[in-house]
Enzyme design. Structure first.
Site, PDB file in Angstrom:
ATOM      1  N   ASN A   6    -111.692  -0.415  94.351  1.00  0.00           N
ATOM      2  CA  ASN A   6    -110.024  -1.372  94.271  1.00  0.00           C
ATOM      3  C   ASN A   6    -109.586  -2.214  94.863  1.00  0.00           C
ATOM      4  O   ASN A   6    -109.054  -2.958  94.198  1.00  0.00           O
ATOM      5  CB  ASN A   6    -109.617   0.067  93.618  1.00  0.00           C
ATOM      6  N   HIS A  51    -114.046  17.009  95.248  1.00  0.00           N
ATOM      7  CA  HIS A  51    -114.805  17.290  97.409  1.00  0.00           C
ATOM      8  C   HIS A  51    -114.899  15.284  97.482  1.00  0.00           C
ATOM      9  O   HIS A  51    -115.779  15.205  96.959  1.00  0.00           O
ATOM     10  CB  HIS A  51    -116.713  17.781  97.708  1.00  0.00           C
ATOM     11  N   ASN A  64     -75.408  17.160 122.796  1.00  0.00           N
ATOM     12  CA  ASN A  64     -75.322  15.558 123.787  1.00  0.00           C
ATOM     13  C   ASN A  64     -76.578  15.949 124.133  1.00  0.00           C
ATOM     14  O   ASN A  64     -76.873  14.951 124.946  1.00  0.00           O
ATOM     15  CB  ASN A  64     -74.382  16.607 124.650  1.00  0.00           C
ATOM     16  N   TYR A 116     -66.605  13.861 113.795  1.00  0.00           N
ATOM     17  CA  TYR A 116     -67.613  13.400 114.838  1.00  0.00           C
ATOM     18  C   TYR A 116     -68.877  13.139 114.029  1.00  0.00           C
ATOM     19  O   TYR A 116     -69.474  13.814 113.805  1.00  0.00           O
ATOM     20  CB  TYR A 116     -67.454  14.499 116.078  1.00  0.00           C
TER      21      TYR A 116
END
Length: 453
Positions: A383, A360, A224, A100
Protein backbone atom coordinates in the site's frame (compact mmCIF):
# COMPACT_ATOMS: atom_id res chain seq x y z
CA UNK A 1 -23.39 20.66 46.30
CA UNK A 2 -21.20 23.58 45.26
CA UNK A 3 -17.51 23.31 46.03
CA UNK A 4 -14.06 23.99 44.60
CA UNK A 5 -10.98 21.85 44.98
CA UNK A 6 -7.30 22.42 45.66
CA UNK A 7 -5.14 19.50 44.49
CA UNK A 8 -1.61 19.51 45.88
CA UNK A 9 0.78 18.19 43.23
CA UNK A 10 4.04 20.11 43.70
CA UNK A 11 6.20 17.38 45.23
CA UNK A 12 9.23 16.05 43.38
CA UNK A 13 8.85 12.46 44.52
CA UNK A 14 12.53 11.77 45.18
CA UNK A 15 11.90 8.17 46.20
CA UNK A 16 10.41 7.39 42.79
CA UNK A 17 13.94 7.83 41.33
CA UNK A 18 12.46 9.41 38.21
CA UNK A 19 12.77 12.61 36.18
CA UNK A 20 8.99 12.66 35.89
CA UNK A 21 6.87 14.49 38.50
CA UNK A 22 5.51 11.94 40.93
CA UNK A 23 1.84 12.63 40.24
CA UNK A 24 2.31 11.87 36.51
CA UNK A 25 3.24 8.27 37.19
CA UNK A 26 0.38 6.13 36.03
CA UNK A 27 -2.08 3.94 37.85
CA UNK A 28 -4.22 1.78 35.56
CA UNK A 29 -2.74 3.58 32.56
CA UNK A 30 -3.69 7.07 33.77
CA UNK A 31 -1.60 9.63 35.69
CA UNK A 32 -2.38 9.54 39.41
CA UNK A 33 -3.37 13.19 39.45
CA UNK A 34 -5.76 12.59 36.52
CA UNK A 35 -7.67 10.11 38.69
CA UNK A 36 -8.17 12.88 41.26
CA UNK A 37 -9.15 15.45 38.64
CA UNK A 38 -11.68 13.06 37.10
CA UNK A 39 -13.22 12.35 40.51
CA UNK A 40 -13.63 16.09 41.14
CA UNK A 41 -15.19 16.63 37.73
CA UNK A 42 -17.60 13.74 38.26
CA UNK A 43 -18.74 15.40 41.49
CA UNK A 44 -19.24 18.75 39.76
CA UNK A 45 -16.40 20.80 41.24
CA UNK A 46 -16.79 24.42 40.16
CA UNK A 47 -13.06 25.11 40.11
CA UNK A 48 -10.02 22.87 40.34
CA UNK A 49 -6.89 24.67 41.55
CA UNK A 50 -3.86 22.50 40.76
CA UNK A 51 -0.80 23.46 42.82
CA UNK A 52 2.35 22.44 40.97
CA UNK A 53 6.10 22.93 41.35
CA UNK A 54 8.65 20.37 40.19
CA UNK A 55 8.37 19.51 36.48
CA UNK A 56 5.86 22.22 35.70
CA UNK A 57 6.34 22.01 31.93
CA UNK A 58 5.80 18.25 31.98
CA UNK A 59 2.71 18.69 34.13
CA UNK A 60 1.14 21.27 31.85
CA UNK A 61 1.91 19.24 28.75
CA UNK A 62 0.50 16.01 30.19
CA UNK A 63 -2.66 17.73 31.45
CA UNK A 64 -3.09 20.23 28.63
CA UNK A 65 -6.70 19.16 28.02
CA UNK A 66 -7.76 19.52 31.65
CA UNK A 67 -9.82 22.51 32.76
CA UNK A 68 -7.77 23.43 35.82
CA UNK A 69 -6.38 26.62 37.35
CA UNK A 70 -2.60 26.27 37.47
CA UNK A 71 -1.10 27.56 40.73
CA UNK A 72 2.70 27.63 41.10
CA UNK A 73 4.36 26.78 44.41
CA UNK A 74 7.89 27.92 43.61
CA UNK A 75 9.29 26.77 46.96
CA UNK A 76 8.02 23.70 48.77
CA UNK A 77 7.51 25.11 52.27
CA UNK A 78 4.83 22.71 53.46
CA UNK A 79 1.23 21.72 52.78
CA UNK A 80 -0.16 24.84 54.44
CA UNK A 81 2.02 27.03 52.24
CA UNK A 82 0.91 25.05 49.16
CA UNK A 83 -2.80 25.57 49.84
CA UNK A 84 -2.16 29.23 50.63
CA UNK A 85 -0.79 29.76 47.10
CA UNK A 86 -4.30 29.03 45.81
CA UNK A 87 -6.14 31.03 48.48
CA UNK A 88 -6.44 34.26 46.41
CA UNK A 89 -8.80 32.29 44.15
CA UNK A 90 -11.13 31.17 46.97
CA UNK A 91 -14.64 32.60 47.19
CA UNK A 92 -15.59 33.44 50.78
CA UNK A 93 -18.79 31.40 50.86
CA UNK A 94 -17.74 28.35 48.84
CA UNK A 95 -16.58 25.04 50.24
CA UNK A 96 -12.90 24.40 49.59
CA UNK A 97 -11.89 20.74 49.40
CA UNK A 98 -8.19 19.90 49.75
CA UNK A 99 -7.01 16.75 47.93
CA UNK A 100 -3.65 15.28 46.91
CA UNK A 101 -2.37 14.33 43.48
CA UNK A 102 -0.56 11.27 44.87
CA UNK A 103 -3.67 9.89 46.63
CA UNK A 104 -5.49 8.61 43.53
CA UNK A 105 -8.05 6.16 44.89
CA UNK A 106 -10.23 8.43 47.01
CA UNK A 107 -13.84 7.69 46.06
CA UNK A 108 -16.71 9.94 45.13
CA UNK A 109 -18.80 8.50 47.99
CA UNK A 110 -16.14 9.39 50.57
CA UNK A 111 -15.80 12.93 49.25
CA UNK A 112 -19.56 13.42 49.26
CA UNK A 113 -19.71 12.23 52.88
CA UNK A 114 -16.96 14.68 53.82
CA UNK A 115 -18.68 17.62 52.09
CA UNK A 116 -21.97 16.81 53.78
CA UNK A 117 -20.31 16.49 57.20
CA UNK A 118 -18.69 19.91 57.14
CA UNK A 119 -20.28 22.17 59.78
CA UNK A 120 -21.51 25.54 58.53
CA UNK A 121 -18.99 27.39 60.69
CA UNK A 122 -16.33 24.72 61.00
CA UNK A 123 -14.16 22.18 59.27
CA UNK A 124 -14.43 18.51 58.29
CA UNK A 125 -11.43 16.27 57.84
CA UNK A 126 -10.84 12.74 56.69
CA UNK A 127 -9.18 10.43 59.21
CA UNK A 128 -8.41 6.73 59.29
CA UNK A 129 -7.45 4.23 61.99
CA UNK A 130 -4.25 2.29 61.20
CA UNK A 131 -2.66 -0.59 63.05
CA UNK A 132 0.73 0.96 62.29
CA UNK A 133 0.37 4.77 62.30
CA UNK A 134 4.11 5.43 62.00
CA UNK A 135 4.85 8.51 59.91
CA UNK A 136 1.35 9.95 60.01
CA UNK A 137 0.02 12.97 61.88
CA UNK A 138 -1.98 11.85 64.93
CA UNK A 139 -5.55 12.96 65.59
CA UNK A 140 -5.73 14.46 69.08
CA UNK A 141 -9.17 14.41 70.67
CA UNK A 142 -10.39 15.94 73.92
CA UNK A 143 -13.40 14.13 75.37
CA UNK A 144 -14.51 13.18 71.85
CA UNK A 145 -14.09 16.15 69.53
CA UNK A 146 -10.93 16.63 67.44
CA UNK A 147 -8.83 19.47 68.85
CA UNK A 148 -5.53 19.17 66.95
CA UNK A 149 -3.31 17.16 64.63
CA UNK A 150 0.26 16.47 65.71
CA UNK A 151 2.84 15.42 63.12
CA UNK A 152 5.01 12.37 63.81
CA UNK A 153 8.19 14.41 64.36
CA UNK A 154 6.44 16.73 66.82
CA UNK A 155 4.45 14.07 68.71
CA UNK A 156 5.09 13.06 72.30
CA UNK A 157 5.57 9.39 73.18
CA UNK A 158 1.98 9.29 74.43
CA UNK A 159 0.65 10.86 71.24
CA UNK A 160 2.60 8.37 69.12
CA UNK A 161 0.38 5.63 70.59
CA UNK A 162 -2.68 7.15 68.90
CA UNK A 163 -3.82 5.05 65.92
CA UNK A 164 -6.26 7.51 64.38
CA UNK A 165 -4.30 9.51 61.82
CA UNK A 166 -4.72 12.44 59.50
CA UNK A 167 -5.10 11.87 55.76
CA UNK A 168 -4.62 15.55 54.90
CA UNK A 169 -7.99 15.68 53.15
CA UNK A 170 -10.28 18.37 54.55
CA UNK A 171 -13.01 20.84 53.66
CA UNK A 172 -13.75 24.33 54.99
CA UNK A 173 -15.31 27.53 53.70
CA UNK A 174 -13.07 29.84 51.70
CA UNK A 175 -13.36 32.71 54.17
CA UNK A 176 -12.32 30.60 57.18
CA UNK A 177 -9.57 28.72 55.37
CA UNK A 178 -7.92 31.92 54.14
CA UNK A 179 -7.89 33.34 57.67
CA UNK A 180 -6.48 30.18 59.24
CA UNK A 181 -3.80 29.84 56.56
CA UNK A 182 -2.70 33.43 57.13
CA UNK A 183 -2.07 32.62 60.79
CA UNK A 184 0.21 29.60 60.23
CA UNK A 185 3.83 29.55 61.37
CA UNK A 186 6.73 27.16 60.82
CA UNK A 187 7.76 26.67 64.45
CA UNK A 188 8.02 22.89 64.24
CA UNK A 189 10.55 20.10 63.76
CA UNK A 190 10.49 20.35 59.95
CA UNK A 191 10.39 24.13 59.69
CA UNK A 192 7.34 23.94 57.43
CA UNK A 193 3.88 25.49 57.32
CA UNK A 194 1.59 22.59 58.18
CA UNK A 195 -1.93 22.52 56.78
CA UNK A 196 -2.83 20.40 59.80
CA UNK A 197 -2.39 23.41 62.08
CA UNK A 198 -5.64 24.88 60.77
CA UNK A 199 -7.45 22.27 62.90
CA UNK A 200 -6.06 23.75 66.11
CA UNK A 201 -6.85 27.23 64.81
CA UNK A 202 -10.47 26.23 64.20
CA UNK A 203 -10.70 24.67 67.67
CA UNK A 204 -9.22 27.78 69.29
CA UNK A 205 -12.00 29.84 67.70
CA UNK A 206 -14.59 27.44 69.09
CA UNK A 207 -15.43 26.11 65.63
CA UNK A 208 -16.77 22.59 65.19
CA UNK A 209 -14.37 19.99 63.79
CA UNK A 210 -15.95 16.85 62.31
CA UNK A 211 -14.00 13.71 61.40
CA UNK A 212 -15.14 11.35 58.65
CA UNK A 213 -13.71 7.91 57.85
CA UNK A 214 -13.29 6.63 54.26
CA UNK A 215 -15.07 3.48 53.11
CA UNK A 216 -11.70 1.71 52.98
CA UNK A 217 -8.24 2.76 54.11
CA UNK A 218 -6.81 2.08 50.64
CA UNK A 219 -8.66 5.20 49.43
CA UNK A 220 -6.37 7.50 51.38
CA UNK A 221 -3.06 5.74 50.87
CA UNK A 222 -0.51 7.98 49.20
CA UNK A 223 2.34 7.10 46.87
CA UNK A 224 5.93 7.94 47.74
CA UNK A 225 7.75 5.14 45.93
CA UNK A 226 7.20 2.52 43.26
CA UNK A 227 6.44 -0.18 45.82
CA UNK A 228 3.47 1.80 47.09
CA UNK A 229 2.37 2.56 43.53
CA UNK A 230 2.46 -1.13 42.63
CA UNK A 231 0.42 -1.94 45.73
CA UNK A 232 -2.25 0.61 44.81
CA UNK A 233 -2.27 -0.69 41.23
CA UNK A 234 -3.13 -4.18 42.43
CA UNK A 235 -5.71 -2.85 44.87
CA UNK A 236 -7.36 -0.84 42.11
CA UNK A 237 -7.32 -3.78 39.70
CA UNK A 238 -8.80 -6.06 42.36
CA UNK A 239 -11.63 -3.56 42.82
CA UNK A 240 -12.24 -3.42 39.05
CA UNK A 241 -12.17 -7.20 38.74
CA UNK A 242 -14.65 -7.60 41.60
CA UNK A 243 -17.13 -5.28 39.87
CA UNK A 244 -16.86 -7.26 36.63
CA UNK A 245 -17.33 -10.58 38.41
CA UNK A 246 -20.41 -9.18 40.15
CA UNK A 247 -21.75 -8.17 36.72
CA UNK A 248 -21.36 -11.75 35.46
CA UNK A 249 -18.08 -11.52 33.54
CA UNK A 250 -16.00 -14.70 33.89
CA UNK A 251 -12.43 -13.71 34.74
CA UNK A 252 -10.38 -16.90 34.80
CA UNK A 253 -7.93 -15.33 37.25
CA UNK A 254 -8.93 -11.90 38.63
CA UNK A 255 -5.38 -11.36 39.90
CA UNK A 256 -4.05 -11.58 36.34
CA UNK A 257 -6.34 -9.06 34.65
CA UNK A 258 -5.72 -5.35 34.03
CA UNK A 259 -8.40 -2.79 33.21
CA UNK A 260 -6.81 0.51 32.18
CA UNK A 261 -9.91 2.25 30.89
CA UNK A 262 -13.60 1.40 30.65
CA UNK A 263 -15.14 -1.94 29.71
CA UNK A 264 -18.73 -2.69 28.75
CA UNK A 265 -19.62 -6.37 28.60
CA UNK A 266 -22.65 -8.35 27.53
CA UNK A 267 -23.67 -11.65 29.11
CA UNK A 268 -21.55 -14.81 29.29
CA UNK A 269 -18.25 -13.14 28.49
CA UNK A 270 -15.13 -15.14 29.34
CA UNK A 271 -11.75 -13.43 29.77
CA UNK A 272 -8.66 -15.60 30.20
CA UNK A 273 -5.50 -14.71 32.12
CA UNK A 274 -3.15 -11.77 31.44
CA UNK A 275 -5.63 -9.84 29.31
CA UNK A 276 -5.18 -6.04 29.24
CA UNK A 277 -8.06 -3.67 28.47
CA UNK A 278 -7.16 -0.07 27.56
CA UNK A 279 -9.24 2.95 26.57
CA UNK A 280 -12.91 2.33 25.83
CA UNK A 281 -13.75 -1.28 24.98
CA UNK A 282 -17.16 -2.80 24.26
CA UNK A 283 -17.68 -6.57 24.25
CA UNK A 284 -20.94 -8.25 23.21
CA UNK A 285 -22.60 -11.46 24.39
CA UNK A 286 -20.93 -14.89 24.45
CA UNK A 287 -17.49 -13.54 23.63
CA UNK A 288 -14.26 -15.32 24.60
CA UNK A 289 -11.03 -13.34 25.00
CA UNK A 290 -7.93 -15.55 24.95
CA UNK A 291 -4.94 -15.36 27.25
CA UNK A 292 -2.45 -12.53 26.82
CA UNK A 293 -4.62 -10.47 24.47
CA UNK A 294 -4.58 -6.66 24.50
CA UNK A 295 -7.75 -4.75 23.59
CA UNK A 296 -7.74 -0.96 23.21
CA UNK A 297 -10.53 1.34 22.02
CA UNK A 298 -12.31 -1.42 20.13
CA UNK A 299 -15.68 -3.12 19.72
CA UNK A 300 -16.19 -6.88 19.72
CA UNK A 301 -19.67 -8.13 18.76
CA UNK A 302 -21.59 -11.22 19.87
CA UNK A 303 -20.34 -14.82 19.66
CA UNK A 304 -16.83 -13.88 18.63
CA UNK A 305 -13.67 -15.63 19.79
CA UNK A 306 -10.42 -13.73 20.27
CA UNK A 307 -7.71 -16.36 20.50
CA UNK A 308 -4.59 -15.92 22.65
CA UNK A 309 -2.03 -13.13 22.23
CA UNK A 310 -4.03 -11.00 19.82
CA UNK A 311 -3.64 -7.20 19.85
CA UNK A 312 -6.71 -5.21 18.81
CA UNK A 313 -6.64 -1.41 18.75
CA UNK A 314 -9.15 1.00 17.24
CA UNK A 315 -10.87 -1.86 15.41
CA UNK A 316 -14.39 -3.26 15.03
CA UNK A 317 -15.01 -7.01 15.03
CA UNK A 318 -18.44 -8.28 13.97
CA UNK A 319 -20.52 -11.23 15.13
CA UNK A 320 -19.35 -14.85 14.95
CA UNK A 321 -15.81 -13.89 14.03
CA UNK A 322 -12.58 -15.64 14.93
CA UNK A 323 -9.41 -13.64 15.55
CA UNK A 324 -5.97 -15.04 16.27
CA UNK A 325 -3.92 -16.40 17.80
CA UNK A 326 -1.19 -13.76 17.34
CA UNK A 327 -3.31 -11.39 15.23
CA UNK A 328 -2.81 -7.62 15.17
CA UNK A 329 -5.77 -5.40 14.27
CA UNK A 330 -4.68 -1.78 14.02
CA UNK A 331 -6.81 1.39 13.90
CA UNK A 332 -9.41 1.32 11.16
CA UNK A 333 -9.52 -2.46 10.86
CA UNK A 334 -13.01 -3.89 10.49
CA UNK A 335 -14.17 -7.50 10.39
CA UNK A 336 -17.71 -8.06 9.16
CA UNK A 337 -19.80 -10.93 10.54
CA UNK A 338 -18.37 -14.47 10.22
CA UNK A 339 -14.96 -13.23 9.12
CA UNK A 340 -11.79 -15.01 10.22
CA UNK A 341 -8.22 -13.80 10.67
CA UNK A 342 -5.58 -16.15 12.00
CA UNK A 343 -2.02 -16.33 13.21
CA UNK A 344 0.37 -13.53 12.22
CA UNK A 345 -2.22 -11.57 10.26
CA UNK A 346 -2.06 -7.78 10.49
CA UNK A 347 -4.79 -5.40 9.36
CA UNK A 348 -4.71 -1.59 9.26
CA UNK A 349 -7.43 0.68 7.86
CA UNK A 350 -8.89 -2.33 6.09
CA UNK A 351 -12.29 -4.04 5.93
CA UNK A 352 -12.67 -7.81 5.66
CA UNK A 353 -16.12 -8.67 4.36
CA UNK A 354 -18.73 -11.09 5.65
CA UNK A 355 -17.52 -14.69 5.67
CA UNK A 356 -14.09 -13.78 4.32
CA UNK A 357 -10.91 -15.20 5.80
CA UNK A 358 -7.19 -14.56 5.99
CA UNK A 359 -5.87 -17.33 8.15
CA UNK A 360 -2.07 -17.07 7.97
CA UNK A 361 0.87 -14.68 7.65
CA UNK A 362 -0.87 -11.79 5.87
CA UNK A 363 -0.74 -7.99 5.80
CA UNK A 364 -3.90 -6.15 4.74
CA UNK A 365 -3.44 -2.38 4.79
CA UNK A 366 -5.66 0.29 3.23
CA UNK A 367 -7.86 -2.39 1.72
CA UNK A 368 -11.53 -3.09 1.09
CA UNK A 369 -12.30 -6.79 0.81
CA UNK A 370 -15.72 -8.16 -0.11
CA UNK A 371 -17.75 -11.18 0.98
CA UNK A 372 -16.62 -14.79 0.82
CA UNK A 373 -13.00 -13.98 -0.04
CA UNK A 374 -10.13 -16.36 0.67
CA UNK A 375 -6.79 -14.64 1.27
CA UNK A 376 -3.98 -17.18 1.18
CA UNK A 377 -0.92 -17.39 3.38
CA UNK A 378 1.77 -14.78 2.79
CA UNK A 379 -0.41 -12.29 0.90
CA UNK A 380 0.64 -8.65 1.17
CA UNK A 381 -1.19 -5.52 0.07
CA UNK A 382 1.68 -3.25 -1.00
CA UNK A 383 0.00 0.00 0.00
CA UNK A 384 2.97 2.39 0.34
CA UNK A 385 5.07 3.67 -2.58
CA UNK A 386 7.58 5.48 -0.40
CA UNK A 387 5.59 8.71 -0.39
CA UNK A 388 1.86 7.95 -0.35
CA UNK A 389 -0.58 5.24 0.70
CA UNK A 390 -2.80 3.57 -1.91
CA UNK A 391 -5.90 1.39 -1.70
CA UNK A 392 -6.52 -2.22 -2.69
CA UNK A 393 -10.12 -3.20 -3.55
CA UNK A 394 -11.10 -6.87 -3.71
CA UNK A 395 -14.62 -7.87 -4.76
CA UNK A 396 -16.81 -10.73 -3.53
CA UNK A 397 -15.92 -14.43 -3.83
CA UNK A 398 -12.33 -13.77 -4.84
CA UNK A 399 -9.61 -16.37 -4.28
CA UNK A 400 -6.14 -14.97 -3.65
CA UNK A 401 -3.49 -17.70 -3.62
CA UNK A 402 -0.55 -17.90 -1.27
CA UNK A 403 2.46 -15.58 -1.47
CA UNK A 404 0.86 -12.88 -3.62
CA UNK A 405 1.79 -9.21 -3.63
CA UNK A 406 -1.05 -6.84 -4.52
CA UNK A 407 0.62 -3.58 -5.54
CA UNK A 408 -1.83 -0.76 -4.88
CA UNK A 409 -3.70 1.01 -6.29
CA UNK A 410 -5.35 -2.09 -7.69
CA UNK A 411 -8.88 -3.51 -8.00
CA UNK A 412 -9.87 -7.17 -8.29
CA UNK A 413 -13.35 -7.92 -9.63
CA UNK A 414 -15.89 -10.35 -8.19
CA UNK A 415 -15.14 -14.05 -8.57
CA UNK A 416 -11.58 -13.54 -9.79
CA UNK A 417 -8.73 -15.92 -8.96
CA UNK A 418 -5.17 -14.81 -8.29
CA UNK A 419 -2.70 -17.67 -8.62
CA UNK A 420 -0.12 -18.36 -5.95
CA UNK A 421 3.07 -16.32 -6.21
CA UNK A 422 1.54 -13.56 -8.31
CA UNK A 423 2.77 -9.97 -8.16
CA UNK A 424 -0.32 -8.03 -9.23
CA UNK A 425 0.08 -4.49 -10.57
CA UNK A 426 -2.99 -4.11 -12.81
CA UNK A 427 -6.73 -4.34 -12.26
CA UNK A 428 -8.45 -7.71 -12.68
CA UNK A 429 -11.89 -8.11 -14.26
CA UNK A 430 -14.68 -10.27 -12.85
CA UNK A 431 -14.07 -14.00 -13.12
CA UNK A 432 -10.53 -13.70 -14.51
CA UNK A 433 -7.61 -15.91 -13.52
CA UNK A 434 -4.30 -14.08 -13.16
CA UNK A 435 -0.94 -15.82 -12.76
CA UNK A 436 2.49 -14.20 -12.95
CA UNK A 437 5.28 -16.73 -12.52
CA UNK A 438 8.70 -17.37 -13.98
CA UNK A 439 8.69 -20.40 -16.32
CA UNK A 440 9.30 -23.64 -14.44
CA UNK A 441 12.54 -25.42 -15.36
CA UNK A 442 13.46 -29.04 -14.70
CA UNK A 443 17.13 -30.07 -14.70
CA UNK A 444 17.65 -33.81 -14.93
CA UNK A 445 20.59 -35.45 -13.18
CA UNK A 446 21.43 -32.44 -11.06
CA UNK A 447 23.88 -33.09 -8.23
CA UNK A 448 23.99 -31.23 -4.96
CA UNK A 449 27.39 -29.73 -4.06
CA UNK A 450 29.50 -32.08 -1.98
CA UNK A 451 30.56 -30.98 1.48
CA UNK A 452 34.25 -30.27 1.91
CA UNK A 453 36.00 -32.81 4.09
Amino acid sequence: MKFSTVILAAGKGTRMHSNMPKVLHTLAGKPMVKHVIDTCNNLGAQNIHLVYGHGGDQMQQALANENVNWVLQAQQLGTGHAVDQASPHFQDDEKILVLYGDVPLISEDTIESLLEAQPTDGIALLTVVLEDPTGYGRIVRKRGPVVAIVEQKDASEEQKLIKEVNTGVLVATGRDLKRWLAGLNNNNAQGEYYLTDVIAAAHDEGRAVEAVHPSHSIEVEGVNDRIQLARLERAFQARQAKKLLEQGVMLRDPARFDLRGTLQCGSDVEIDVNVIIEGNVSIGNNVVIGAGSILKDCEIDDNTVIRPYSVIEGATVGENCTVGPFTRLRPGAELRDDAHVGNFVEMKNARLGEGSKANHLTYLGDAEIGKGVNVGAGVITCNYDGANKHKTVIGDDVFVGSDCQLVAPVTIGNGATIGAGTTLTKNVAEGELVITRAPERKIAGWQRPAKKK
